[in-house]
Design an enzyme around this catalytic site. Sequence first.
Site, PDB file in Angstrom:
ATOM      1  N   LYS A   1      45.971 -41.878  39.679  1.00 44.96           N
ATOM      2  CA  LYS A   1      46.711 -41.506  38.467  1.00 44.96           C
ATOM      3  C   LYS A   1      47.608 -40.310  38.762  1.00 44.96           C
ATOM      4  CE  LYS A   1      43.035 -40.913  36.004  1.00 44.96           C
ATOM      5  NZ  LYS A   1      42.174 -41.243  37.166  1.00 44.96           N
TER       6      LYS A   1
ATOM      7  N   CYS B   1      34.397 -35.126  23.159  1.00 45.94           N
ATOM      8  CA  CYS B   1      34.326 -35.056  24.615  1.00 45.94           C
ATOM      9  C   CYS B   1      33.401 -33.942  25.105  1.00 45.94           C
ATOM     10  CB  CYS B   1      35.767 -34.848  25.105  1.00 45.94           C
ATOM     11  SG  CYS B   1      35.963 -34.771  26.864  1.00 45.94           S
ATOM     12  N   MET B   2      33.777 -32.698  24.867  1.00 56.47           N
ATOM     13  CA  MET B   2      33.051 -31.569  25.454  1.00 56.47           C
ATOM     14  C   MET B   2      32.206 -30.795  24.440  1.00 56.47           C
ATOM     15  SD  MET B   2      33.920 -32.132  28.476  1.00 56.47           S
ATOM     16  CE  MET B   2      32.902 -30.857  29.190  1.00 56.47           C
TER      17      MET B   2
ATOM     18  N   MET C   1      30.192 -37.688  30.143  1.00 48.17           N
ATOM     19  CA  MET C   1      30.102 -38.280  28.810  1.00 48.17           C
ATOM     20  C   MET C   1      28.828 -39.078  28.542  1.00 48.17           C
ATOM     21  SD  MET C   1      32.444 -37.001  27.227  1.00 48.17           S
ATOM     22  CE  MET C   1      32.854 -35.618  28.259  1.00 48.17           C
TER      23      MET C   1
ATOM     24  N   GLY D   1      36.434 -33.298  30.882  1.00 50.69           N
ATOM     25  CA  GLY D   1      37.235 -34.508  30.798  1.00 50.69           C
ATOM     26  C   GLY D   1      38.730 -34.281  30.873  1.00 50.69           C
ATOM     27  N   GLN D   2      39.257 -33.531  29.910  1.00 51.12           N
ATOM     28  CA  GLN D   2      40.709 -33.407  29.796  1.00 51.12           C
ATOM     29  C   GLN D   2      41.227 -32.172  30.535  1.00 51.12           C
ATOM     30  OE1 GLN D   2      42.273 -34.833  25.717  1.00 51.12           O
ATOM     31  NE2 GLN D   2      40.279 -33.957  25.295  1.00 51.12           N
TER      32      GLN D   2
END
Length: 764
Positions: free
Chosen positions: A96, A185-186, A352, A389-390
Site C-alpha cells: 500500500k 479502533c484504539m 483489533m 491502526g491508523q
Amino acid sequence: MSAPIEPNPTPDAPPNKYRREFLWAMGGLSAAVAAAMAGWGGLELMVSPGTADEWHKSVCRFCGTGCTIRVGLRDGKVVDIRGHEAGHNKGVICVKGSMLRALPEIEGRLTRPMIRKGGKLVEAGWDEALDLIAARFKEIRDTHGPDALAFYGSGQLFTEESYTANKLFKGGLRTNNVDGNPRLCMASAAAGYVSVYGKDEPPGSYEDIDHAEVLFIFGANPYECHPPLWERIQRRRAADPRVYTICVDPRLSPTAKRCDLHLPVIPGTDLLLLNAMAQVIVEDGLAERAFVDRHVRFSQAGQTMDFEAFRAFLQDYAPSKVEGRLGIGADVIRHVAHRFARARASMSLWTMGVNQRTQGTALNIMLNAIHLLTGHIGRPGATPFSVTGQPNACGGVRDTGALAHALPGGRLVANAEHRREVEKLWGVPEGTISPKPGHHAVELFRAMEDGRVKGALVMCTNPAQSLPDCDRYAAAMEKCFTVVSEIVPDSETAKTASVLLPAALWCEKQGVLGQGERRYQLVDKLLDAPGEAKSDLWILAELATRLGLGDVIKARTPQEVWDEWRHISAQSYYNFEGMTYDRLRALPGLQWPCPTEVHPGTVRRYVEGDDPFVSKGAGIEFYGQKDKRAVIQLCPYVPSPEQPSADFPLYLTTGRVLEQWHTGTMTQRIAELSGAAGPARFVVSEVDASQRGVTSGDMIELSSRFGSVRGRAVTDPSMRPGLLFAAFYDARLLVNRVVADHFDPVSKEPEYKVTAVQFRKAGD
Ligand SMILES: Nc1nc2c(c(=O)[nH]1)N[C@H]1C(S)=C(S)[C@@H](COP(=O)(O)OP(=O)(O)OC[C@H]3O[C@@H](n4cnc5c(=O)[nH]c(N)nc54)[C@H](O)[C@@H]3O)O[C@H]1N2
Ligand SMILES: Nc1nc2c(c(=O)[nH]1)N[C@H]1C(S)=C(S)[C@@H](COP(=O)(O)OP(=O)(O)OC[C@H]3O[C@@H](n4cnc5c(=O)[nH]c(N)nc54)[C@H](O)[C@@H]3O)O[C@H]1N2
Ligand code: SF4
Ligand SMILES: [Mo]
C-alpha cells in the site's frame, strides 16, 4: 478443540504468489542508495536511480506503522515511493505504501464543493457552501442548543486538524460531541493504558521486537496489517533460534500460519486465556514478587486489594476450568504461561482482535497485567505493546483529546480542574467547556437518528460503511444536516451528505502524524491539490471565521497550530515541546516525551534514564498514577452478547486484507491493489459450505439479528467450521450491514469481531 503444542508445520505458501512478490519487492533499498543515505543530512533532493527528479522525506498516510518514506517527484507529480533507510522501518514498506504514488491521481477526485438541492448534490462555490454550513450550524445551536451539533473525525487527519476541530467544537461551539473513528479502533487500548498506568499510549517501542525472546501476538495479523513489523519479527527470528512466536486468533490467519504456535480460541472468549495465564503465573511461582510488591497495586471496583485476594479471584480461571469454553487445552495454557513468564524478555503485540470486543478494556488490562506480574516491562524486548491502526490515531486524536470524554494531554471533560486548565490554555472564558461528556461514536449516530443531534461535520472517515449496523447509521446521517469532507464524491458517507467538501490529501497539505510508538513525523506539502480541493485545516479555520469564532481559532497555518499545541503539551505528561517542525523535518520522527529541543525522545517510558519524568533513583516509576504504582483491575469474564443460537449458529469475524485500506475508497481505485485483492468474499469453511449446499464462488445471503447482506463465498480448507471471515473494503459487499453494534461499557468500542450469523445459498 485444543491446539497442538508442537510448532506449526512449515509455513504455507501464501495463496497468491503475485501477492507475496509484490509485498517483499518493496522492502529495502539498493546498497548504493542506502550508502548514499548513511549521512542523514544529504537526504533531501537526493537523485534516485529511478525516474524521479527530486526526493523528499515523508510518511506513509495509510497505517499506524508510520513508515518513513521517500517521495520521488517529477514534473510536480509523485512518480516513485521508497522506504526510507533511516526510518524505524529501515527502508521496508508494504504494497500500500509503495502504491501511494498513485493516490493523488486516483480517478474521480472531488474537486468542487457540492450542496444538496432538490435531493441532488450540485456543484457550488466555497463561499456559498461555507456560508450555508455556518448559517445552519448557528441556527441549530440557537434553536436546539450546542449539543445538537457534532464533529465526527478520524485518525487519518493531521494533528493540527484534529486539534483545531476539537478546539472549535469544545472551546468555540461549546459542545463535547467530538468523536471519531479511533473509537472504533484504539479506544479499548487507550482505556486499558489509562486504567493501568493512568496515562495513555504504549510504554515500549518497535525496537523491542529486536530484543524479545517470546513474541505474543494476540488478536493481530501483522503479516497483512503491519508488514514492516512482521518483517522485523522475521529478522528477529532469523537472528536468534530461541525466539518463539505465539499467535492467538480464532482464525488461522496468514500471521497465525507462520507463527511457532497458534492458539485458535473460540471467538470472544480469550479473556479466559489471559486470566488463566495469570492464574498459572501466580500458582506456579512465576510472578516477580519483588517487582509486583514495589510497583503494582490490585484493585476491584475502586477498592485496593492484596496479592492474596487477586490470587483467590483467579481460582475460577484455573486452566482446567476454562479450557472447554476457551477451546484451548489446559496443558497448552500452562505451556504458554510458562514460556511467556520464563523468557528473558517477552513482548505482547495486539490489535483489533483485542480492542474490538465488548471486553476490550478488560483484555487490554490483562495483557498489561501479565507483563507486570512477570516483570516483563521496561527492559529491552520486555513490554506490552498495542499496535496502532491508523496513521494518526495516537498523536492526532488520543493525545489531543479529540474524543467525547477527553481534553488535550490526557485530561477529562468531567473534571472541573481539567476544564479550567484547558480553558486557560485555549484562552477562552472560564465555564466555556461543557462538563457533560459528549456522545461516543455509536451513541452519536443514535443521537442523529432520534434527532438529538441535528447538524454534524464528518471529516476524513466513511462511517456509512465502517460503522457496525451501518445501514441504520447511514439513514441517521441522511436525517441530519450532515457536512462531509471527502476526497471522492461516491463514498457511502458522501452519498448521505447535505454538503460535500473537496479535501486535499496526504502531501497536498502539511501536518504531523503521530504513530504507534509515540513517534511524531512531519508530512510536508509537495503537491497542489486538484481543482478547488482544500486542506481540512483550511476548511475548519474558514468555518470558524464564519461562525464568529475567529478569536478562538487564531492559529491558521499548520505550523502556527503545531506550535500552539506543542506549547500546550508541555503542561502535561504528553510533553513534546521539543519537537519543532525543523527537527521533525530533519529527523525520521521523534518519540515523546520530548520536552526540550535537544531531547532525543523516549524509547522506553517509565524507565529512569530514558523517560524524563521518572524520578532519580526510582528505576521504574509509573508516575501517571497517584501512588506511582501500576494498577491491575480484576477482570471477570463476561461472554459476548452474540452467542450462537439455532437461528444464527455461526460466528462471523471481520477485518482486513493486505492490499486494501478500510472502506476501499482509495485502494479500490488503484488498479494494482484492487487487482491483487479482488472483490471481497465471505471466507467459509468447507464443512459449513457443504452443509448448506454451497460451493466456492456461489452467491450466499448472510444474516444476523441486525440485517442481511449478499456476496460470494469462497471456501478455505484452513477455516475452522463454525467461523466465517469477511473484510470490509468492498462497498458491494457491505459486511457491516450484519455486524452487531454492541460496545465495550468502558471504552465504548464496538465488537466488530463477534457476530452470530447464518447463511444460505442465494440465486445470482
Ligand atoms: N492492509 C491493511 N492494513 C491495515 C489496515 C487496512 O485497512 N488494511 N488498517 C489499519 C487499521 S486502522 C487497523 S485498526 C489495523 C488492524 O490490524 P489487525 O487487528 O491486525 O487486523 P484485523 O484484520 O482487524 O484483525 C486482527 C485479527 O483479529 C482476529 N480475531 C477475531 N476475533 C478474535 C477474538 O475473539 N480473539 C482474538 N484474539 N482475535 C480475534 C481476526 O481473525 C484477525 O485475524 O490494521 C491497520 N493496517
Ligand atoms: N466490519 C468491520 N468494520 C470496521 C473495522 C473492522 O475491523 N471490521 N475496523 C474499524 C476500524 S479499526 C477503523 S480505523 C475504521 C476505519 O473506517 P473509516 O475511517 O470510515 O474508513 P476509511 O476508508 O479509512 O475512511 C477514510 C475516508 O476519508 C477519505 N479521505 C482520505 N484522505 C482524506 C483527507 O485527507 N481528508 C478528508 N477529508 N478525507 C480523506 C477517504 O476517501 C475515506 O472515505 O473502520 C472500522 N470498521
Ligand atoms: S506498513 Fe503501513 S505505514 Fe508502512 S507502508 Fe504499509 S501501509 Fe504504509
Ligand atoms: Mo483502526
